[in-house]
Structure formats: C-alpha cells, structure tokens
Scaffold this motif. Structure first.
Motif, PDB file in Angstrom:
ATOM      1  N   ASN A   1      -1.447   2.853 -21.380  1.00  0.00           N
ATOM      2  CA  ASN A   1      -2.081   2.008 -20.335  1.00  0.00           C
ATOM      3  C   ASN A   1      -1.156   1.763 -19.151  1.00  0.00           C
ATOM      4  O   ASN A   1      -0.998   0.619 -18.713  1.00  0.00           O
ATOM      5  CB  ASN A   1      -2.496   0.633 -20.899  1.00  0.00           C
ATOM      6  CG  ASN A   1      -3.432   0.742 -22.081  1.00  0.00           C
ATOM      7  OD1 ASN A   1      -4.289   1.640 -22.095  1.00  0.00           O
ATOM      8  ND2 ASN A   1      -3.277  -0.112 -23.061  1.00  0.00           N
ATOM      9  N   PHE A   2      -0.532   2.797 -18.645  1.00  0.00           N
ATOM     10  CA  PHE A   2       0.359   2.567 -17.505  1.00  0.00           C
ATOM     11  C   PHE A   2      -0.433   2.681 -16.203  1.00  0.00           C
ATOM     12  O   PHE A   2      -1.113   3.677 -15.948  1.00  0.00           O
ATOM     13  CB  PHE A   2       1.544   3.546 -17.514  1.00  0.00           C
ATOM     14  CG  PHE A   2       2.639   3.074 -16.595  1.00  0.00           C
ATOM     15  CD1 PHE A   2       3.507   2.071 -16.986  1.00  0.00           C
ATOM     16  CD2 PHE A   2       2.770   3.605 -15.317  1.00  0.00           C
ATOM     17  CE1 PHE A   2       4.499   1.594 -16.135  1.00  0.00           C
ATOM     18  CE2 PHE A   2       3.756   3.136 -14.456  1.00  0.00           C
ATOM     19  CZ  PHE A   2       4.623   2.127 -14.870  1.00  0.00           C
ATOM     20  N   THR A   3      -0.310   1.636 -15.369  1.00  0.00           N
ATOM     21  CA  THR A   3      -1.091   1.560 -14.129  1.00  0.00           C
ATOM     22  C   THR A   3      -0.867   2.795 -13.251  1.00  0.00           C
ATOM     23  O   THR A   3       0.278   3.169 -12.985  1.00  0.00           O
ATOM     24  CB  THR A   3      -0.703   0.294 -13.333  1.00  0.00           C
ATOM     25  OG1 THR A   3      -0.794  -0.828 -14.207  1.00  0.00           O
ATOM     26  CG2 THR A   3      -1.624   0.087 -12.134  1.00  0.00           C
ATOM     27  N   GLY A   4      -1.978   3.388 -12.829  1.00  0.00           N
ATOM     28  CA  GLY A   4      -1.887   4.565 -11.946  1.00  0.00           C
ATOM     29  C   GLY A   4      -1.855   5.869 -12.727  1.00  0.00           C
ATOM     30  O   GLY A   4      -2.122   6.934 -12.173  1.00  0.00           O
ATOM     31  N   ILE A   5      -1.485   5.786 -14.017  1.00  0.00           N
ATOM     32  CA  ILE A   5      -1.401   6.997 -14.845  1.00  0.00           C
ATOM     33  C   ILE A   5      -2.519   6.972 -15.892  1.00  0.00           C
ATOM     34  O   ILE A   5      -3.343   7.876 -15.957  1.00  0.00           O
ATOM     35  CB  ILE A   5      -0.024   7.083 -15.574  1.00  0.00           C
ATOM     36  CG1 ILE A   5       1.130   7.004 -14.576  1.00  0.00           C
ATOM     37  CG2 ILE A   5       0.068   8.334 -16.448  1.00  0.00           C
ATOM     38  CD1 ILE A   5       1.289   8.212 -13.680  1.00  0.00           C
ATOM     39  N   SER A   6      -2.556   5.902 -16.665  1.00  0.00           N
ATOM     40  CA  SER A   6      -3.553   5.832 -17.737  1.00  0.00           C
ATOM     41  C   SER A   6      -4.279   4.489 -17.757  1.00  0.00           C
ATOM     42  O   SER A   6      -4.886   4.109 -18.740  1.00  0.00           O
ATOM     43  CB  SER A   6      -2.862   6.077 -19.080  1.00  0.00           C
ATOM     44  OG  SER A   6      -1.679   5.296 -19.166  1.00  0.00           O
ATOM     45  N   SER A   7      -4.155   3.752 -16.659  1.00  0.00           N
ATOM     46  CA  SER A   7      -4.838   2.467 -16.498  1.00  0.00           C
ATOM     47  C   SER A   7      -5.140   2.321 -15.000  1.00  0.00           C
ATOM     48  O   SER A   7      -4.321   2.739 -14.177  1.00  0.00           O
ATOM     49  CB  SER A   7      -3.899   1.352 -16.994  1.00  0.00           C
ATOM     50  OG  SER A   7      -4.533   0.106 -16.961  1.00  0.00           O
ATOM     51  N   PRO A   8      -6.319   1.764 -14.650  1.00  0.00           N
ATOM     52  CA  PRO A   8      -6.719   1.795 -13.230  1.00  0.00           C
ATOM     53  C   PRO A   8      -5.995   0.790 -12.339  1.00  0.00           C
ATOM     54  O   PRO A   8      -5.500  -0.226 -12.813  1.00  0.00           O
ATOM     55  CB  PRO A   8      -8.211   1.445 -13.287  1.00  0.00           C
ATOM     56  CG  PRO A   8      -8.376   0.681 -14.550  1.00  0.00           C
ATOM     57  CD  PRO A   8      -7.339   1.162 -15.513  1.00  0.00           C
TER      58      PRO A   8
ATOM     59  N   ASP B   1       0.842  -1.202   0.000  1.00  0.00           N
ATOM     60  CA  ASP B   1       0.000   0.000   0.000  1.00  0.00           C
ATOM     61  C   ASP B   1       0.880   1.257   0.000  1.00  0.00           C
ATOM     62  O   ASP B   1       1.008   1.942   1.010  1.00  0.00           O
ATOM     63  CB  ASP B   1      -0.870  -0.095   1.271  1.00  0.00           C
ATOM     64  CG  ASP B   1      -1.911   0.984   1.344  1.00  0.00           C
ATOM     65  OD1 ASP B   1      -1.998   1.788   0.404  1.00  0.00           O
ATOM     66  OD2 ASP B   1      -2.646   1.001   2.353  1.00  0.00           O
ATOM     67  N   THR B   2       1.503   1.505  -1.147  1.00  0.00           N
ATOM     68  CA  THR B   2       2.408   2.656  -1.271  1.00  0.00           C
ATOM     69  C   THR B   2       1.709   3.717  -2.122  1.00  0.00           C
ATOM     70  O   THR B   2       1.260   3.398  -3.229  1.00  0.00           O
ATOM     71  CB  THR B   2       3.719   2.211  -1.957  1.00  0.00           C
ATOM     72  OG1 THR B   2       4.229   1.060  -1.275  1.00  0.00           O
ATOM     73  CG2 THR B   2       4.754   3.325  -1.943  1.00  0.00           C
ATOM     74  N   PRO B   3       1.601   4.957  -1.624  1.00  0.00           N
ATOM     75  CA  PRO B   3       0.919   5.977  -2.414  1.00  0.00           C
ATOM     76  C   PRO B   3       1.571   6.186  -3.780  1.00  0.00           C
ATOM     77  O   PRO B   3       2.804   6.064  -3.915  1.00  0.00           O
ATOM     78  CB  PRO B   3       1.051   7.249  -1.557  1.00  0.00           C
ATOM     79  CG  PRO B   3       1.406   6.776  -0.196  1.00  0.00           C
ATOM     80  CD  PRO B   3       2.110   5.465  -0.349  1.00  0.00           C
ATOM     81  N   LEU B   4       0.735   6.514  -4.759  1.00  0.00           N
ATOM     82  CA  LEU B   4       1.221   6.717  -6.130  1.00  0.00           C
ATOM     83  C   LEU B   4       2.363   7.734  -6.174  1.00  0.00           C
ATOM     84  O   LEU B   4       3.356   7.530  -6.883  1.00  0.00           O
ATOM     85  CB  LEU B   4       0.042   7.178  -7.020  1.00  0.00           C
ATOM     86  CG  LEU B   4       0.371   7.499  -8.476  1.00  0.00           C
ATOM     87  CD1 LEU B   4       0.888   6.260  -9.218  1.00  0.00           C
ATOM     88  CD2 LEU B   4      -0.865   8.044  -9.208  1.00  0.00           C
TER      89      LEU B   4
END
Ligand SMILES: Nc1ncnc2c1ncn2[C@@H]1O[C@H](COP(=O)(O)OS(=O)(=O)O)[C@@H](OP(=O)(O)O)[C@H]1O
Ligand SMILES: Nc1ncnc2c1ncn2[C@@H]1O[C@H](COP(=O)(O)OP(=O)(O)O)[C@@H](O)[C@H]1O
Length: 202
Positions: A157-164, A132-135
C-alpha cells in the motif's frame, strides 16, 4: 445509545479571538498534501522558521512524528489513513482554537478526508497547499529509500505505487517543486498569508 449522550459542550471564558489578538495573528491550518518525497516536510519546516522570524506563533504536525505518538499503531490501509487524518484534523482544530498557525505535513491522499478537515474549521481557517511534485521526481529523490523498497514489494500500500493519491482540485496554493526553489515556495506561502490578513490579530 450514543456514548456522547451525557456530554455537554462548555464555552470557555477566554475566546479564540482574544488568544489570537494577543498573538497578533489570525489562526489557521496550512494543510500540506502531496506524495512521499514531494517536499511537504522540507517546505513546512522552512515556512515555520520564516514565521518564527516574523514573530508568529506556530506548531508543526508532521507525518512520521505523529505516527510515533498520538497515532501509534495506525498503518497504511485506507481505513487507518482515514483515522490518521481524522485525529490530526481534530488536533489541528484545537490548535487553531488556541490561536496558532498550524502547519500539517501528511500525505492525506483522499480528497474526502481533506474536505472533512476543511469543514471542521471556519472557511478561511483551512488553507490547502498542494505540493505538486510529479511521481517520477519523488521517485528519483527517494530521500528515505522507500520507493525502492515499495517497487521491490517490500512495502505494501505505498502511495503512488500500490495505493492511490487523489490530487486536490481547489487547493488555495499550488507549489511545483520541480520548477520552484525552496525559497520561492516559502515566499509564495508567506505572501499568501500576509495578503490575506493572517498577520493581524484584529
Ligand atoms: N505504505 C506507505 N505509504 C506512504 N507512506 C508510507 C508508507 N509506509 C511508510 N510510510 C511513511 O509514512 C509517511 C506518511 O505518513 P502519513 O501519516 O503522512 O500518511 S497518510 O496521510 O496517512 O497517508 C511517509 O512520510 P513522507 O515521506 O514524509 O510523506 C513515509 O515516510
Ligand atoms: N524545491 C524543493 N522543495 C522542497 N524539497 C526539495 C526541493 N528540491 C529538492 N527537494 C528535496 O526533496 C526531498 C523532499 O523530502 P521531504 O520534505 O521529506 O518530503 P515529504 O515530507 O513530502 O515526504 C528533500 O530531500 C528535499 O531536499
């Protein structure tokens, strides 16, 4: 017509229980999930080393490595991520059947697929560990330089940026790497295993 129609499940002569007893442990999957750079790999590797010291039998399935072999060719669309996790879940299940403590370190961003893997094995054989590390912390670490590339639009599609990323709501273990040292995280996970009987093969 299903292509599984003429396939029959075989029970093996040697059981999971017998394999586990020999290894003096209760097999399970330690399912690490979290953003890229959250610390999944670092912590999973450190836990595996600690388990080795404790003479436990383990195997670590790690994101990048699996994508170079078993899951070669799968990308990062939602559909490919689902297939990635489905295959890893099936492999982890086989390793649990072999009596191992399996560590898996994949982003596994979707709640539904993590639940699907949970249901593949017995109730106490799946231990979800939320790294559980903040983005913002992951972005500032950026160990592989991927967040910078993603921000520039070079990785779709990068997780946290352009993908959930769907955070777990009932993980067995929660690790906050912005507040805990690596040693504290390892201790928390190993203590959980010890207290819950995973170090006995009865
Ligand atoms: N678009 C995109 N989004 C997220 N991550 C990306 C992407 N492209 C490449 N990478 C690299 O691939 C690693 C994640 O692979 P996973 O198999 O764990 O992903 S997933 O579970 O299918 O979502 C991830 O590794 P970790 O940083 O260890 O998480 C990245 O190094
Ligand atoms: N408390 C901590 N626990 C785990 N990793 C940490 C911690 N503090 C800093 N880090 C660093 O964060 C980075 C996490 O990278 P990595 O383990 O590859 O993450 P992931 O596998 O989730 O992509 C590493 O460079 C690691 O040294």
């Amino acid at each position: 017509m299903s292509n599984n129609e003429n396939i029959v499940w075989h029970e093996h002569q040697v059981s999971k229980q017998e394999r586990s007893k020999l290894k003096k442990q209760k097999p399970c999957i330690l399912w690490f999930t979290g953003l890229s750079g959250s610390g999944k790999s670092t912590i999973a590797n450190a836990v595996e080393s600690r388990l080795l010291e404790l003479q436990k039998h383990t195997y670590l399935l790690d994101g990048d490595n699996i994508r170079m072999g078993l899951n070669y060719g799968l990308g990062f669309s939602d559909e490919d991520r689902v297939e990635n996790i489905r295959r890893i879940g099936e492999v982890a299940k086989l390793f649990v059947d072999s009596g191992l403590i399996v560590l898996s370190a994949f982003i596994s961003p979707f709640q539904r697929e993590r639940e699907m893997v949970r249901k593949l094995v017995k109730r106490d054989e799946f231990i979800e560990i939320f790294i559980d590390t903040p983005l913002e912390v992951c972005q500032s670490r950026d160990p592989k330089g991927l967040y910078e590339k993603a921000r520039k639009g070079e990785i779709p599609n990068f997780t946290g940026i352009s993908s959930p990323y769907e955070a777990p709501d009932k993980a067995e273990i929660n690790i906050k790497t912005d507040k805990m040292s690596l040693e504290e995280s390892v201790e928390k996970i190993v203590t959980y295993l010890e207290k819950n009987g995973y170090f006995s093969g009865e």
